[in-house]
Design a protein around this motif. Structure first.
Motif, PDB file in Angstrom:
ATOM      1  N   UNK A 244      14.196  34.597  62.781  1.00  0.00           N
ATOM      2  CA  UNK A 244      13.538  35.022  61.547  1.00  0.00           C
ATOM      3  C   UNK A 244      14.526  35.816  60.699  1.00  0.00           C
ATOM      4  N   UNK A 245      15.357  36.597  61.388  1.00  0.00           N
ATOM      5  CA  UNK A 245      16.410  37.349  60.690  1.00  0.00           C
ATOM      6  C   UNK A 245      17.732  37.046  61.380  1.00  0.00           C
ATOM      7  N   UNK A 246      18.843  37.113  60.643  1.00  0.00           N
ATOM      8  CA  UNK A 246      20.141  36.811  61.252  1.00  0.00           C
ATOM      9  C   UNK A 246      20.564  37.901  62.229  1.00  0.00           C
ATOM     10  N   UNK A 247      21.289  37.503  63.256  1.00  0.00           N
ATOM     11  CA  UNK A 247      21.815  38.460  64.229  1.00  0.00           C
ATOM     12  C   UNK A 247      22.919  39.287  63.590  1.00  0.00           C
ATOM     13  N   UNK A 248      22.937  40.573  63.913  1.00  0.00           N
ATOM     14  CA  UNK A 248      24.040  41.409  63.458  1.00  0.00           C
ATOM     15  C   UNK A 248      24.787  41.854  64.702  1.00  0.00           C
ATOM     16  N   UNK A 249      25.941  41.250  64.951  1.00  0.00           N
ATOM     17  CA  UNK A 249      26.650  41.470  66.227  1.00  0.00           C
ATOM     18  C   UNK A 249      27.187  42.886  66.355  1.00  0.00           C
ATOM     19  N   UNK A 250      27.826  43.373  65.299  1.00  0.00           N
ATOM     20  CA  UNK A 250      28.567  44.631  65.413  1.00  0.00           C
ATOM     21  C   UNK A 250      27.661  45.855  65.402  1.00  0.00           C
ATOM     22  N   UNK A 251      26.491  45.700  64.891  1.00  0.00           N
ATOM     23  CA  UNK A 251      25.656  46.876  64.659  1.00  0.00           C
ATOM     24  C   UNK A 251      24.350  46.796  65.445  1.00  0.00           C
ATOM     25  N   UNK A 252      24.464  46.399  66.708  1.00  0.00           N
ATOM     26  CA  UNK A 252      23.249  46.237  67.500  1.00  0.00           C
ATOM     27  C   UNK A 252      22.749  47.593  67.988  1.00  0.00           C
ATOM     28  N   UNK A 253      21.454  47.676  68.311  1.00  0.00           N
ATOM     29  CA  UNK A 253      20.914  48.949  68.798  1.00  0.00           C
ATOM     30  C   UNK A 253      21.573  49.372  70.100  1.00  0.00           C
ATOM     31  N   UNK A 254      21.661  50.670  70.365  1.00  0.00           N
ATOM     32  CA  UNK A 254      22.436  51.193  71.486  1.00  0.00           C
ATOM     33  C   UNK A 254      22.025  50.636  72.843  1.00  0.00           C
ATOM     34  N   UNK A 255      20.734  50.362  73.051  1.00  0.00           N
ATOM     35  CA  UNK A 255      20.314  49.983  74.402  1.00  0.00           C
ATOM     36  C   UNK A 255      20.499  48.497  74.703  1.00  0.00           C
ATOM     37  N   UNK A 256      20.876  47.699  73.666  1.00  0.00           N
ATOM     38  CA  UNK A 256      20.972  46.261  73.914  1.00  0.00           C
ATOM     39  C   UNK A 256      22.294  45.921  74.589  1.00  0.00           C
TER      40      UNK A 256
END
Lengths: 106, 161
Positions: free
Chosen positions: B146-158
């Motif tokens: 639904x939304x594009x992945x943002x590789x560099x700015x992922x949430x800390x726990x992922x």
């Protein structure tokens, strides 16, 4: 209706919620807040003349029975227990359902 | 709005039938009683609706003019994640009393708003807000494309998979 005091006393719906959730979940902690007064002016409540004063509640509950269940399942457990209340005019229920471990870790 | 959007209803998938059937088994007596009023026709229309668009929200009012704070919160959170209008469809239950009752039975969920992502019921306002705070919602929306992945700015726990 007149016996409901929104600020201090618990009305029949709140009492029923407390009893049913206590039986179902044997909670370590159970906080029920009546938020109905905040919603008197929204459209569905206006249609009922402001509602009964017992339409919107927040429930915070800590129980071991939530172990191994996701949020959706926990909410469904609570909804099922309160199906009579929902059928009779309970309109919104904001839920925070946690296990004792989850409370400690936050 | 709801009815006209559904006029073209035809069939529902087998998988969808199975999900609906498994939902039915876990019901409380009170909800089972209520379920009798949900016609097969209404069920099919809703099933089609939730599968027609990646994100489907059943709400009170419209995104521009929500009639309830819980509905507003859900729409705002989805907007904040950049869910584009063409990937999201909302249905105003206040405009359609049949939908208003049938959606509660369909989802086995007593309140509105209700959010579906890729045909799966995700939850109401509390769950959506909770998932937003934990980062789960973003992950789910990314997975559902639904939304594009943002590789560099992922949430800390992922994890960095």
């Amino acid at each position: 209706m007149a016996s409901n005091d929104a600020s201090t006393g618990s009305g029949p719906v709140e009492t029923a919620i407390r009893e049913k959730l206590t039986t179902l979940l044997q909670p370590i902690e159970l906080t029920i807040t009546n938020d109905s007064w905040q919603h008197r002016h929204h459209a569905p409540m206006r249609a009922q003349g402001g509602g009964s004063g017992e339409t919107h509640f927040s429930v915070q509950v800590v129980s071991d029975t939530f172990q191994g269940k996701n949020t959706l399942q926990r909410h469904r457990m609570i909804h099922s227990a309160l199906s009579d209340e929902f059928a009779q005019g309970l309109h919104a229920l904001s839920l925070k359902a946690k296990t004792p471990e989850e409370v400690q870790s936050t | 709005m709801f009815r006209s959007a559904f006029r073209a209803s035809t069939s529902i998938s087998l998988a969808a039938r199975r999900t609906a059937a498994s939902r039915r088994t876990a019901l409380s007596p009170g909800l089972q009683l209520a379920r009798r009023y949900l016609s097969d026709d209404a069920k099919q229309k809703i099933q089609q609706a939730v599968e027609s668009t990646p994100v489907v929200v059943f709400m009170k009012g419209t995104p521009d003019l929500p009639q309830c704070g819980f509905s507003r919160a859900v729409v705002q959170v989805l907007d904040l994640h950049g869910v584009s209008p063409e990937k999201m469809k909302t249905y105003n239950v206040l405009e359609d009393s049949e939908l208003r009752t049938s959606i509660k039975e369909f989802s086995d969920w007593p309140t509105v708003p209700q959010v579906y992502i890729n045909g799966e019921f995700v939850g109401g306002c509390d769950i959506i807000l909770g998932m937003h705070q934990s980062g789960e919602l973003e992950n789910m929306l990314e997975k559902a494309e639904v939304i594009p992945k943002i590789e560099s700015d992922s949430p800390p726990q992922s994890s960095s998979s």
